[in-house]
Design a protein around this motif. Structure first.
Motif, PDB file in Angstrom:
ATOM      1  N   UNK A 129       0.827  -1.202   0.000  1.00 44.96           N
ATOM      2  CA  UNK A 129       0.000   0.000   0.000  1.00 44.96           C
ATOM      3  C   UNK A 129       0.866   1.259   0.000  1.00 44.96           C
ATOM      4  N   UNK A 130       1.993   1.207   0.680  1.00 45.48           N
ATOM      5  CA  UNK A 130       2.920   2.338   0.636  1.00 45.48           C
ATOM      6  C   UNK A 130       3.403   2.571  -0.795  1.00 45.48           C
ATOM      7  N   UNK A 131       3.751   1.496  -1.481  1.00 39.36           N
ATOM      8  CA  UNK A 131       4.175   1.610  -2.877  1.00 39.36           C
ATOM      9  C   UNK A 131       3.073   2.251  -3.712  1.00 39.36           C
ATOM     10  N   UNK A 132       1.823   1.865  -3.428  1.00 39.55           N
ATOM     11  CA  UNK A 132       0.691   2.392  -4.191  1.00 39.55           C
ATOM     12  C   UNK A 132       0.394   3.857  -3.943  1.00 39.55           C
ATOM     13  N   UNK A 133       1.002   4.443  -2.913  1.00 41.12           N
ATOM     14  CA  UNK A 133       0.786   5.869  -2.624  1.00 41.12           C
ATOM     15  C   UNK A 133       1.574   6.775  -3.566  1.00 41.12           C
ATOM     16  N   UNK A 134       2.579   6.228  -4.248  1.00 37.16           N
ATOM     17  CA  UNK A 134       3.343   7.011  -5.219  1.00 37.16           C
ATOM     18  C   UNK A 134       4.192   8.099  -4.604  1.00 37.16           C
ATOM     19  N   UNK A 135       4.928   7.773  -3.552  1.00 37.62           N
ATOM     20  CA  UNK A 135       5.789   8.759  -2.899  1.00 37.62           C
ATOM     21  C   UNK A 135       6.882   9.233  -3.853  1.00 37.62           C
ATOM     22  N   UNK A 136       7.076  10.548  -3.892  1.00 36.56           N
ATOM     23  CA  UNK A 136       8.113  11.127  -4.754  1.00 36.56           C
ATOM     24  C   UNK A 136       9.481  10.961  -4.103  1.00 36.56           C
ATOM     25  N   UNK A 137      10.511  10.790  -4.927  1.00 36.80           N
ATOM     26  CA  UNK A 137      11.883  10.657  -4.430  1.00 36.80           C
ATOM     27  C   UNK A 137      12.472  12.048  -4.219  1.00 36.80           C
ATOM     28  N   UNK A 138      12.045  12.716  -3.143  1.00 34.08           N
ATOM     29  CA  UNK A 138      12.470  14.082  -2.874  1.00 34.08           C
ATOM     30  C   UNK A 138      13.316  14.146  -1.606  1.00 34.08           C
ATOM     31  N   UNK A 139      13.970  15.269  -1.399  1.00 34.23           N
ATOM     32  CA  UNK A 139      14.766  15.487  -0.193  1.00 34.23           C
ATOM     33  C   UNK A 139      13.865  15.602   1.043  1.00 34.23           C
ATOM     34  N   UNK A 140      12.681  16.157   0.850  1.00 35.59           N
ATOM     35  CA  UNK A 140      11.780  16.372   1.976  1.00 35.59           C
ATOM     36  C   UNK A 140      11.243  15.043   2.505  1.00 35.59           C
ATOM     37  N   UNK A 141      11.294  14.864   3.812  1.00 35.04           N
ATOM     38  CA  UNK A 141      10.768  13.643   4.402  1.00 35.04           C
ATOM     39  C   UNK A 141       9.253  13.587   4.244  1.00 35.04           C
ATOM     40  N   UNK A 142       8.731  12.374   4.047  1.00 34.40           N
ATOM     41  CA  UNK A 142       7.304  12.142   3.913  1.00 34.40           C
ATOM     42  C   UNK A 142       6.911  11.033   4.894  1.00 34.40           C
ATOM     43  N   UNK A 143       5.650  11.054   5.341  1.00 34.86           N
ATOM     44  CA  UNK A 143       5.214  10.089   6.338  1.00 34.86           C
ATOM     45  C   UNK A 143       3.984   9.348   5.850  1.00 34.86           C
ATOM     46  N   UNK A 144       4.053   8.023   5.923  1.00 33.35           N
ATOM     47  CA  UNK A 144       2.952   7.136   5.553  1.00 33.35           C
ATOM     48  C   UNK A 144       2.287   6.673   6.842  1.00 33.35           C
ATOM     49  N   UNK A 145       1.000   6.992   7.015  1.00 31.86           N
ATOM     50  CA  UNK A 145       0.227   6.535   8.168  1.00 31.86           C
ATOM     51  C   UNK A 145      -0.842   5.576   7.689  1.00 31.86           C
ATOM     52  N   UNK A 146      -0.823   4.368   8.233  1.00 35.73           N
ATOM     53  CA  UNK A 146      -1.802   3.360   7.849  1.00 35.73           C
ATOM     54  C   UNK A 146      -2.580   2.917   9.084  1.00 35.73           C
ATOM     55  N   UNK A 147      -3.783   3.472   9.310  1.00 35.47           N
ATOM     56  CA  UNK A 147      -4.599   3.034  10.440  1.00 35.47           C
ATOM     57  C   UNK A 147      -5.082   1.604  10.234  1.00 35.47           C
ATOM     58  N   UNK A 148      -5.303   0.909  11.340  1.00 36.74           N
ATOM     59  CA  UNK A 148      -5.803  -0.454  11.234  1.00 36.74           C
ATOM     60  C   UNK A 148      -5.646  -1.198  12.542  1.00 36.74           C
ATOM     61  N   UNK A 149      -5.815  -2.507  12.464  1.00 37.18           N
ATOM     62  CA  UNK A 149      -5.638  -3.342  13.649  1.00 37.18           C
ATOM     63  C   UNK A 149      -4.269  -3.089  14.255  1.00 37.18           C
TER      64      UNK A 149
END
Length: 333
Positions: free
Chosen positions: A143-163
């Motif tokens: 699912x992280x791969x499916x978010x399409x994160x850009x390869x940038x210098x700026x840090x990005x955060x993936x939050x996945x709510x769930x069990x």
């Protein structure tokens, strides 16, 4: 692009026929045949270990037939992409975890190709999970791969709510840090197995109901000021002293646990946040982020649906396998 998408979790099984560059779902089947239940049946069957893969594929086969009936055609040769717990110790075939960091485009995830056979007409591409020195995830990496994160210098955060909620830090196009929070499981246990069970009740309308939203906000506030073990007991006294109704208490507890999880949100993080998951959960997290003032100090908060990011992530891994010659594309229809 044409493939069978299998999201096989611990407690659920989802199979979809996906077509076209827009990844349109043209047929679908779901069941409660998660890996935990399937593994229990496998143990009861007392078959030799070499038959385990075949046992699991026999679970998949009738669902493929259901999709063939819906589509009105044979799906022989169409690749089956499987993510989630199917590659775990309770799955069809255990694959090792890939150590962090890993590429956010999915190019270096561990996979295993299982060629089509006379008994199972679809080649299977099984995707493994990832790990740190003390944490793991299976399924969410896709699912992280499916978010399409850009390869940038700026840090990005993936939050996945769930069990088991996941927080993954992405830096320069690579997932570099992972933390798991048992928020959803704690909520389920407290609302069904604890003394709080009689004090809560799921309410219609969710956070769209003003009373529910207010109780949720109260829970988020409580999470920031005290000890969770004490604040959780107040769910009981909220009802005992008639401060909140059972549905309001339900959302109060939700806010309390989500707020407790988000106490760990890095105070110096100012980059983009992607919330990916089921609609109800991501909107609850969005409300908590806003109330805690996090939304105002980060670059953006973007919501992505669980199905969309799963399909895009699986498609990305499949395309790379096909480009590498590991898996031939199915014949054109």
């Amino acid at each position: 692009m044409r493939f069978l998408s299998c999201d096989w979790g611990t407690t659920s099984f989802r199979l979809k026929l996906v077509e076209g560059p827009e990844l349109r779902v043209v047929a679908a089947a779901t069941s409660k045949e998660g890996n935990a239940a399937t593994f229990e049946r496998w143990q009861q069957a007392r078959q030799p270990p070499e038959q385990r893969l075949g046992f699991y594929l026999e679970v998949v086969r009738p669902h493929v037939r259901r999709l063939e009936e819906q589509a009105g055609e044979s799906l022989a040769g169409v690749p089956l992409v499987v993510s989630g717990m199917a590659s775990s110790t309770i799955g069809m075939l255990e694959l090792p975890y890939r150590p962090l960091p890993f590429a956010a485009n999915g190019s270096d995830l561990l996979t295993r190709l299982l060629p089509a056979t006379a008994g199972f007409a679809q080649p299977v591409l099984l995707i493994s999970g990832v790990k740190t020195d003390d944490d793991v995830m299976r399924g969410e990496e896709v699912q992280l791969v499916g978010c399409g994160f850009a390869a940038t210098e700026q840090e990005q955060l993936f939050l996945h709510p769930g069990t088991h909620a996941k927080h993954v830090l992405v830096r320069q196009g690579r997932a570099v840090e992972l933390k798991t929070y048992m928020t959803g499981e704690f909520f389920a246990l407290l609302t069904t197995e604890s003394i709080l069970a009689s004090a809560v009740e799921s309410g219609a309308g969710g956070l769209d109901q003003p009373a529910h939203a207010q109780a949720f906000a109260q829970g988020v506030q409580a999470s920031q000021r005290g000890n969770l073990l004490h604040e959780a007991f107040l769910v009981r006294t909220n009802r005992l002293f008639e401060k909140l109704s059972k549905p309001e208490n339900f959302f109060y507890l939700s806010g309390l646990l989500i707020g407790t999880e988000l106490r760990d949100f890095p105070t110096d993080f100012t980059g983009p946040v992607v919330l990916a998951g089921e609609d109800v959960l991501v909107h609850s997290y969005e409300a908590a982020l806003r109330q805690l003032g996090i939304t105002g100090r980060v670059a953006s908060v973007t919501i992505q649906g669980a199905e969309a990011v799963t399909l895009r992530g699986q498609a990305a891994v499949l395309e790379r396998a096909q480009a590498a010659g590991q898996l031939l594309a199915p014949p054109s229809q």
